[in-house]
Scaffold this active site. Structure first.
Site, PDB file in Angstrom:
ATOM      1  CD  GLU A   1     -32.657  -9.162   6.555  1.00 15.53           C
ATOM      2  OE1 GLU A   1     -32.756 -10.207   5.894  1.00 15.53           O
ATOM      3  OE2 GLU A   1     -32.380  -8.062   6.026  1.00 15.53           O
TER       4      GLU A   1
ATOM      5  CB  CYS B   1     -26.031  -9.087   3.996  1.00 19.87           C
ATOM      6  SG  CYS B   1     -26.388  -7.525   4.840  1.00 19.87           S
TER       7      CYS B   1
ATOM      8  CB  CYS C   1     -28.773  -7.926   8.141  1.00 21.02           C
ATOM      9  SG  CYS C   1     -29.379  -6.696   6.963  1.00 21.02           S
TER      10      CYS C   1
END
Length: 166
Positions: free
Chosen positions: A62, A90, A93
């Site tokens: 990402e 996460c 990201c």
């Protein structure tokens, strides 16, 4: 602010593509994560697999994709796009999503689902912090949809992670 909308058939189709991207990343020696960026019509603009072999644990699919997208598109354009990710991004990201101004996130499985596979593997020490929690602390209206509620699709998303992190 973040809020939910219902996943569409296009969302499901594009999530399935992230699973294919994740599998391709794994076949090239990377962790099995995939992401793509699509416009409001569902056209794929960019795809990205995990880049662990190129730069270690910070090279998440990402973030790599969003850094590329920020160079190519304006913040106004990015606001109309959707980031699709096989797993919930996460906090790093999700922060990249926030700062690049992408207006919508669709993900397949949660960070908590991922922890069931990774355990304490040092290559992926997951955070117990959802993307919704990260976005809720910001000042932008970002739509978040996920996780999927289809057991078959969830199985497809998780398949490459079974046994991978051992």
């Amino acid at each position: 602010m973040c809020y939910n909308v219902a996943m569409t058939d296009t969302d499901i189709r594009l999530l399935r593509r992230t699973v294919e991207i994740a599998h391709e990343a794994m076949e090239h020696g990377n962790h099995p994560f995939g992401a793509l960026l699509a416009d409001s019509e569902g056209n794929i603009l960019m795809e990205q697999g995990n880049g662990f072999t190129e730069g270690g644990s910070a090279h998440h699919a990402e973030t790599l994709l969003l850094l590329r997208a920020a160079k190519k598109y304006t913040p106004e354009e990015l606001k109309t796009f959707t980031l699709y990710s096989s797993f919930e991004p996460c906090c790093m990201c999700t922060g990249a999503l926030y700062w690049t101004n992408v207006g919508r996130l669709v993900f397949g499985a949660t960070e908590k689902d991922l922890l069931k596979f990774t355990g304490d593997n040092e290559e992926n020490p997951t955070f117990s912090l959802s993307s919704r929690e990260v976005i809720a602390r910001g000042q932008k209206d970002i739509v978040i949809e996920g996780p999927v509620d289809d057991p078959e699709l969830l199985g497809e998303i998780c398949r490459d992670h079974i046994g991978f992190w051992k």
